[in-house]
Scaffold this motif. Structure first.
Motif, mmCIF file in Angstrom:
data_model
loop_
_atom_site.group_PDB
_atom_site.id
_atom_site.type_symbol
_atom_site.label_atom_id
_atom_site.label_comp_id
_atom_site.label_asym_id
_atom_site.label_seq_id
_atom_site.Cartn_x
_atom_site.Cartn_y
_atom_site.Cartn_z
ATOM 1 N N GLU A 104 -1.494 -4.309 40.980
ATOM 2 C CA GLU A 104 -1.532 -5.392 40.005
ATOM 3 C C GLU A 104 -1.208 -6.748 40.628
ATOM 4 O O GLU A 104 -1.883 -7.741 40.346
ATOM 5 N N LYS A 105 -0.202 -6.811 41.475
ATOM 6 C CA LYS A 105 0.218 -8.095 42.050
ATOM 7 C C LYS A 105 -0.130 -8.228 43.532
ATOM 8 O O LYS A 105 -0.562 -9.287 43.972
ATOM 9 N N ALA A 106 0.057 -7.166 44.295
ATOM 10 C CA ALA A 106 -0.157 -7.244 45.747
ATOM 11 C C ALA A 106 -1.633 -7.300 46.122
ATOM 12 O O ALA A 106 -1.984 -7.747 47.199
ATOM 13 N N GLY A 107 -2.506 -6.821 45.221
ATOM 14 C CA GLY A 107 -3.942 -6.852 45.511
ATOM 15 C C GLY A 107 -4.453 -5.499 45.983
ATOM 16 O O GLY A 107 -3.980 -4.457 45.539
ATOM 17 N N GLU A 108 -5.413 -5.537 46.886
ATOM 18 C CA GLU A 108 -6.096 -4.323 47.330
ATOM 19 C C GLU A 108 -5.841 -4.063 48.809
ATOM 20 O O GLU A 108 -5.665 -4.997 49.587
ATOM 21 N N ILE A 109 -5.849 -2.776 49.150
ATOM 22 C CA ILE A 109 -5.721 -2.391 50.550
ATOM 23 C C ILE A 109 -6.553 -1.134 50.798
ATOM 24 O O ILE A 109 -6.544 -0.202 49.993
ATOM 25 N N ASP A 110 -7.300 -1.152 51.895
ATOM 26 C CA ASP A 110 -8.065 0.018 52.318
ATOM 27 C C ASP A 110 -7.145 0.912 53.141
ATOM 28 O O ASP A 110 -6.499 0.443 54.084
ATOM 29 N N ILE A 111 -7.099 2.192 52.763
ATOM 30 C CA ILE A 111 -6.283 3.165 53.491
ATOM 31 C C ILE A 111 -7.113 4.418 53.727
ATOM 32 O O ILE A 111 -8.219 4.547 53.199
ATOM 33 N N VAL A 112 -6.550 5.340 54.491
ATOM 34 C CA VAL A 112 -7.203 6.616 54.753
ATOM 35 C C VAL A 112 -6.231 7.740 54.411
ATOM 36 O O VAL A 112 -5.104 7.771 54.911
ATOM 37 N N PHE A 113 -6.676 8.644 53.527
ATOM 38 C CA PHE A 113 -5.951 9.878 53.257
ATOM 39 C C PHE A 113 -6.400 10.887 54.311
ATOM 40 O O PHE A 113 -7.600 11.130 54.451
ATOM 41 N N LYS A 114 -5.459 11.465 55.041
ATOM 42 C CA LYS A 114 -5.792 12.488 56.030
ATOM 43 C C LYS A 114 -5.659 13.865 55.394
ATOM 44 O O LYS A 114 -4.709 14.120 54.655
ATOM 45 N N VAL A 115 -6.627 14.727 55.693
ATOM 46 C CA VAL A 115 -6.608 16.078 55.131
ATOM 47 C C VAL A 115 -5.722 16.956 56.005
ATOM 48 O O VAL A 115 -5.926 17.061 57.209
ATOM 49 N N GLU A 116 -4.734 17.578 55.346
ATOM 50 C CA GLU A 116 -3.770 18.431 56.035
ATOM 51 C C GLU A 116 -3.815 19.837 55.450
ATOM 52 O O GLU A 116 -4.282 20.046 54.344
ATOM 53 N N GLU A 117 -3.264 20.759 56.204
ATOM 54 C CA GLU A 117 -3.100 22.128 55.717
ATOM 55 C C GLU A 117 -1.955 22.146 54.716
ATOM 56 O O GLU A 117 -0.941 21.482 54.914
ATOM 57 N N ARG A 118 -2.124 22.902 53.655
ATOM 58 C CA ARG A 118 -1.057 23.032 52.651
ATOM 59 C C ARG A 118 0.063 23.873 53.252
ATOM 60 O O ARG A 118 -0.170 24.923 53.811
#
Length: 153
Positions: A129-143
C-alpha cells in the motif's frame, strides 16, 4: 530497530539467515519460498516473512505473477473444518514482523499448468500500500516434516 529485527530473525529462524532476501524501503522480504507440488496439483502456496523496520504501518495489497490467479489468502478453522479465504489487505504493522506460513497467511498460486519442482524459481511482484511494488522470486523447496498444511496435495 532494523538491526534488532534482523538479529531476532537470524537467531530465532537460523535457516533464514542464509536465505535470499529483498528490501523495499523499510520492509524486509525474507526467504520467499514455495514447496514442490504433486504432478496433478492445480494450486500451490507461497510463504515469506515480512519485517517492517519503519515507524509507519503498511499492508500487502496484492501479488502479480504469471498464473491465472494469484492472491493473498488466510487459512482458518470454522466449525472444525479448515478453510481459507482471499484477503484484500494484509496489515504489516510498524516495527513488527508478519509471517506467511503453512496454516496461516500465504500467497495462493491458482491454475497451475505444471507442478512446482524443487529448484524452480517463481517470479512475482508484491504490491504494498505505501512502499510500492517489488519484484521477487519464490524458490521451490522440498517440504520438510516441520511444515504443515498444504494446498497442493
Amino acid at each position: 530497530m532494523k538491526t534488532l529485527i534482523a538479529t531476532t530473525l537470524a537467531l530465532a529462524l537460523p535457516s533464514l539467515a542464509a536465505a535470499h532476501d529483498y528490501m523495499l524501503g523499510d520492509l524486509q522480504i525474507i526467504h520467499p519460498r514455495v514447496f514442490a507440488t504433486a504432478a496433478t496439483a492445480k494450486t500451490g502456496g507461497g510463504y515469506v516473512t515480512i519485517a517492517n523496520d519503519g515507524e509507519t504501518d503498511d499492508a500487502l495489497i496484492g501479488v502479480r505473477g504469471d498464473f491465472p490467479k494469484v492472491e493473498v489468502h488466510e487459512s482458518y478453522e470454522e466449525d472444525g473444518v479448515a478453510r481459507m479465504r482471499h484477503i484484500e489487505k494484509l496489515a504489516i504493522p510498524a516495527d513488527d514482523i508478519v509471517e506467511l506460513a503453512p496454516g496461516g497467511y500465504h500467497v495462493m498460486f491458482m491454475g497451475l499448468s505444471d507442478p512446482f519442482e524443487v529448484g524452480d524459481e517463481i517470479p512475482v511482484t508484491l504490491i504494498f500500500e505505501k512502499a510500492g511494488e517489488i519484484d521477487i522470486v519464490f524458490k521451490v523447496e522440498e517440504r520438510s516434516g516441520d511444515d504443515h498444511g498444504s494446498h497442493s496435495e
